[in-house]
Scaffold this motif. Structure first.
Motif, mmCIF file in Angstrom:
data_model
loop_
_atom_site.group_PDB
_atom_site.id
_atom_site.type_symbol
_atom_site.label_atom_id
_atom_site.label_comp_id
_atom_site.label_asym_id
_atom_site.label_seq_id
_atom_site.Cartn_x
_atom_site.Cartn_y
_atom_site.Cartn_z
ATOM 1 N N THR A 178 93.704 39.661 13.202
ATOM 2 C CA THR A 178 94.389 38.975 12.111
ATOM 3 C C THR A 178 93.633 39.253 10.819
ATOM 4 O OG1 THR A 178 95.086 37.224 13.611
ATOM 5 C CG2 THR A 178 95.209 36.762 11.252
ATOM 6 N N PHE A 179 94.360 39.617 9.768
ATOM 7 C CA PHE A 179 93.737 39.946 8.483
ATOM 8 C C PHE A 179 93.836 38.764 7.532
ATOM 9 C CE2 PHE A 179 93.823 41.682 4.156
ATOM 10 C CZ PHE A 179 92.658 42.425 4.161
ATOM 11 N N HIS A 180 92.735 38.517 6.802
ATOM 12 C CA HIS A 180 92.679 37.442 5.802
ATOM 13 C C HIS A 180 92.069 37.991 4.516
ATOM 14 C CE1 HIS A 180 92.922 34.487 9.221
ATOM 15 N NE2 HIS A 180 92.194 35.415 9.817
ATOM 16 N N CYS A 181 92.433 37.434 3.377
ATOM 17 C CA CYS A 181 91.822 37.820 2.101
ATOM 18 C C CYS A 181 91.626 36.574 1.244
ATOM 19 C CB CYS A 181 92.692 38.835 1.360
ATOM 20 S SG CYS A 181 92.004 39.372 -0.220
ATOM 21 N N LEU A 182 90.417 36.405 0.709
ATOM 22 C CA LEU A 182 90.114 35.231 -0.112
ATOM 23 C C LEU A 182 90.569 35.391 -1.559
ATOM 24 C CD1 LEU A 182 86.541 34.160 1.090
ATOM 25 C CD2 LEU A 182 88.785 33.468 1.962
ATOM 26 N N GLY A 183 90.809 36.626 -2.009
ATOM 27 C CA GLY A 183 91.360 36.837 -3.336
ATOM 28 C C GLY A 183 90.384 36.728 -4.487
ATOM 29 N N GLU A 184 89.085 36.875 -4.230
ATOM 30 C CA GLU A 184 88.116 36.911 -5.320
ATOM 31 C C GLU A 184 88.223 38.260 -6.049
ATOM 32 O OE1 GLU A 184 85.517 34.250 -6.229
ATOM 33 O OE2 GLU A 184 87.470 33.527 -5.508
ATOM 34 N N PRO A 185 87.805 38.347 -7.317
ATOM 35 C CA PRO A 185 88.001 39.577 -8.097
ATOM 36 C C PRO A 185 87.076 40.707 -7.638
ATOM 37 C CG PRO A 185 86.791 37.969 -9.388
ATOM 38 C CD PRO A 185 87.248 37.256 -8.151
ATOM 39 N N ASP A 186 87.636 41.846 -7.394
ATOM 40 C CA ASP A 186 86.890 43.018 -6.936
ATOM 41 C C ASP A 186 85.864 43.441 -7.989
ATOM 42 O OD1 ASP A 186 86.094 45.273 -5.555
ATOM 43 O OD2 ASP A 186 87.909 46.413 -5.997
ATOM 44 N N GLY A 187 84.652 43.747 -7.532
ATOM 45 C CA GLY A 187 83.596 44.188 -8.431
ATOM 46 C C GLY A 187 82.919 43.070 -9.189
ATOM 47 N N ARG A 188 83.405 41.838 -9.010
ATOM 48 C CA ARG A 188 82.871 40.697 -9.757
ATOM 49 C C ARG A 188 82.654 39.497 -8.850
ATOM 50 N NH1 ARG A 188 88.074 41.434 -13.014
ATOM 51 N NH2 ARG A 188 88.408 42.548 -11.055
ATOM 52 N N VAL A 189 82.346 39.759 -7.589
ATOM 53 C CA VAL A 189 82.117 38.672 -6.647
ATOM 54 C C VAL A 189 80.799 37.982 -6.987
ATOM 55 C CG1 VAL A 189 81.783 38.055 -4.227
ATOM 56 C CG2 VAL A 189 83.389 39.873 -4.838
ATOM 57 N N VAL A 190 80.843 36.674 -7.065
ATOM 58 C CA VAL A 190 79.637 35.898 -7.345
ATOM 59 C C VAL A 190 79.466 34.823 -6.283
ATOM 60 C CG1 VAL A 190 79.683 36.302 -9.829
ATOM 61 C CG2 VAL A 190 80.897 34.329 -8.886
ATOM 62 N N PHE A 191 78.230 34.428 -6.079
ATOM 63 C CA PHE A 191 77.932 33.340 -5.161
ATOM 64 C C PHE A 191 77.985 32.051 -5.960
ATOM 65 C CE2 PHE A 191 75.423 30.430 -2.696
ATOM 66 C CZ PHE A 191 75.678 30.778 -1.378
ATOM 67 N N ASP A 192 79.110 31.368 -5.846
ATOM 68 C CA ASP A 192 79.244 30.083 -6.523
ATOM 69 C C ASP A 192 79.957 29.112 -5.589
ATOM 70 O OD1 ASP A 192 81.953 30.784 -6.613
ATOM 71 O OD2 ASP A 192 82.013 31.021 -8.797
ATOM 72 N N ARG A 193 80.144 27.892 -6.056
ATOM 73 C CA ARG A 193 80.704 26.851 -5.187
ATOM 74 C C ARG A 193 82.145 27.154 -4.789
ATOM 75 N NH1 ARG A 193 79.753 20.848 -7.111
ATOM 76 N NH2 ARG A 193 77.631 21.628 -6.867
ATOM 77 N N VAL A 194 82.916 27.742 -5.704
ATOM 78 C CA VAL A 194 84.318 28.043 -5.406
ATOM 79 C C VAL A 194 84.414 29.088 -4.307
ATOM 80 C CG1 VAL A 194 86.459 29.002 -6.318
ATOM 81 C CG2 VAL A 194 85.138 27.374 -7.692
ATOM 82 N N ALA A 195 83.702 30.208 -4.472
ATOM 83 C CA ALA A 195 83.753 31.275 -3.476
ATOM 84 C C ALA A 195 83.206 30.807 -2.131
ATOM 85 C CB ALA A 195 82.976 32.495 -3.964
ATOM 86 N N LEU A 196 82.144 30.003 -2.175
ATOM 87 C CA LEU A 196 81.569 29.509 -0.930
ATOM 88 C C LEU A 196 82.523 28.552 -0.226
ATOM 89 C CD1 LEU A 196 79.321 29.302 1.124
ATOM 90 C CD2 LEU A 196 78.174 27.643 -0.365
ATOM 91 N N GLN A 197 83.188 27.679 -0.972
ATOM 92 C CA GLN A 197 84.117 26.756 -0.335
ATOM 93 C C GLN A 197 85.296 27.495 0.283
ATOM 94 O OE1 GLN A 197 83.390 23.254 -0.190
ATOM 95 N NE2 GLN A 197 84.802 23.634 1.507
ATOM 96 N N LYS A 198 85.793 28.542 -0.395
ATOM 97 C CA LYS A 198 86.844 29.368 0.204
ATOM 98 C C LYS A 198 86.370 29.958 1.527
ATOM 99 C CE LYS A 198 89.314 31.137 -3.887
ATOM 100 N NZ LYS A 198 89.668 32.403 -4.588
ATOM 101 N N SER A 199 85.121 30.421 1.536
ATOM 102 C CA SER A 199 84.564 31.034 2.750
ATOM 103 C C SER A 199 84.434 30.005 3.861
ATOM 104 C CB SER A 199 83.197 31.652 2.439
ATOM 105 O OG SER A 199 83.273 32.583 1.377
ATOM 106 N N ILE A 200 83.932 28.829 3.521
ATOM 107 C CA ILE A 200 83.775 27.762 4.516
ATOM 108 C C ILE A 200 85.138 27.343 5.060
ATOM 109 C CG2 ILE A 200 83.071 25.360 4.848
ATOM 110 C CD1 ILE A 200 80.857 25.903 2.746
ATOM 111 N N ASP A 201 86.111 27.181 4.176
ATOM 112 C CA ASP A 201 87.449 26.777 4.614
ATOM 113 C C ASP A 201 88.052 27.807 5.565
ATOM 114 O OD1 ASP A 201 87.157 24.550 3.020
ATOM 115 O OD2 ASP A 201 88.524 25.253 1.438
#
Length: 259
Positions: free
Chosen positions: A79-102
Motif C-alpha cells: 500500500t502506498f502513502h504520501c504525507l505531502g511535504e514539499p520536495d527538497g524542503r523537508v524539515v523536522f518540525d512538529r507538523v511533519a512529525l505529527q503527520k508521521s506519527i499519525d
C-alpha cells in the motif's frame, strides 16, 4: 549486553522514505521478501517528489510521481502513502512529525525501514529523523488522536543504504545487515522502472542516465560483500527501547552480519 527481544505477533512493515522511487532503489527487494513471507507491506513517502522534474508545475509532477509510486507498490502487493511535504524542503518540525506519527498509528508497523541520517540529500536525512522519532513514540497512547491498534509497539528499525554506499562526507557506510535479494532483483527492477518520469530528471540534474542499471550494479556490489549475487544493506537501530535482535538476519538467512 543487549536484552533479547520478544518477536511481535503482528507482521506489518513500512518503508518510510523521502521520495517516490527511494524504496525501489534501496529496499524493495527486502520488501518483496517480506511480502512473500506473509507480511503486510507499506511504502510511505514524506514528499510526492514534486521537484523531481525539469518541466511541469508541482501539482502535475506530484500527481505523476504518486501514480508511479502506487504502480510500483502494487507490484510488491504493498500500500502506498504520501504525507505531502514539499520536495527538497523537508524539515523536522512538529507538523511533519505529527503527520508521521499519525501515519504510523494507522499502519501500526512492527518493522520500519527508513533513510540514513547522513546522506547526500537533506530530505533523506530529515526523513530518517522523522522515521526514528515516529517509530519510538507512535505507540504511546497520547501521541496521536488516531486510535491505537492493539499490539502496537516500538518496532524494529533499520536505516537503508545510500547512493554509492557512503555518507554525506563520502565515508563508506558499514552495514550491520545484508539481505540476499538475488531472486528478487528482476521484480525490484520492474518496480523501479515504474518511475519512468525520473530518467530524464536524473540525467539532467544528477548526471545519471540508466538509473536501473546503477541500482542493479550497487546491489551486485553489496552482494559481493556477503557472497551472493545481489543484496541490500542496512544499519539496524539498536537504541534503548527498540528490539535488539536482528529480525532481518533471523528471517532471511543466509545473510551476513558484520561485527
Amino acid at each position: 549486553m543487549a536484552n533479547s527481544s520478544i518477536r511481535p505477533s503482528r507482521q506489518v512493515a513500512v518503508a518510510f522514505m523521502a521520495h517516490p522511487d527511494d524504496a525501489e532503489i534501496f529496499c524493495a527487494g527486502t520488501l518483496l521478501r517480506l511480502a512473500q513471507a506473509g507480511w503486510d507491506i507499506h511504502i510511505a513517502t514524506v514528499t510526492a517528489g514534486d521537484c523531481g522534474a525539469q518541466t511541469g508545475g508541482p501539482e502535475e509532477v506530484a500527481r505523476i510521481r504518486i501514480a508511479e509510486g502506487t504502480r510500483a507498490a502494487k507490484i510488491a502487493g504493498a500500500t502506498f502513502h504520501c504525507l505531502g511535504e514539499p520536495d527538497g524542503r523537508v524539515v523536522f518540525d512538529r507538523v511533519a512529525l505529527q503527520k508521521s506519527i499519525d501515519l504510523f498509528r494507522q499502519i501500526s508497523p512492527t518493522l520500519v525501514i527508513t533513510m540514513p541520517m547522513s546522506d547526500y540529500h537533506s530530505d533523506h536525512e530529515v526523513t530518517g529523523r522523522l522515521g526514528r522519532a515516529a517509530s519510538f513514540v507512535y505507540a504511546a497512547p497520547n501521541a496521536s488522536e488516531v486510535p491505537l491498534t492493539e499490539g502496537a509497539t516500538v518496532p524494529y528499525l533499520y536505516y537503508c543504504d545510500t547512493i554509492g554506499g557512503c555518507d554525506r562526507m563520502g565515508v563508506p557506510i558499514e552495514p550491520t545487515t545484508f539481505v540476499d535479494i538475488s531472486e528478487q532483483i528482476e521484480l525490484k527492477s520492474s518496480m523501479l522502472a515504474c518511475h519512468e518520469s525520473q530518467r530524464e530528471w536524473l540525467r539532467s540534474h544528477n548526471g545519471i542516465d540508466d538509473y536501473i542499471n546503477a541500482m542493479r550494479s550497487h546491489c551486485s556490489e553489496r552482494g559481493s560483500q556477503c557472497g551472493v549475487d545481489a543484496a541490500e544493506a542496512f544499519v539496524q537501530h539498536r537504541g534503548h527501547g527498540h528490539p535488539q535482535d536482528d529480525l532481518l538476519i533471523d528471517l532471511f538467512a543466509p545473510i551476513k552480519q558484520l561485527s
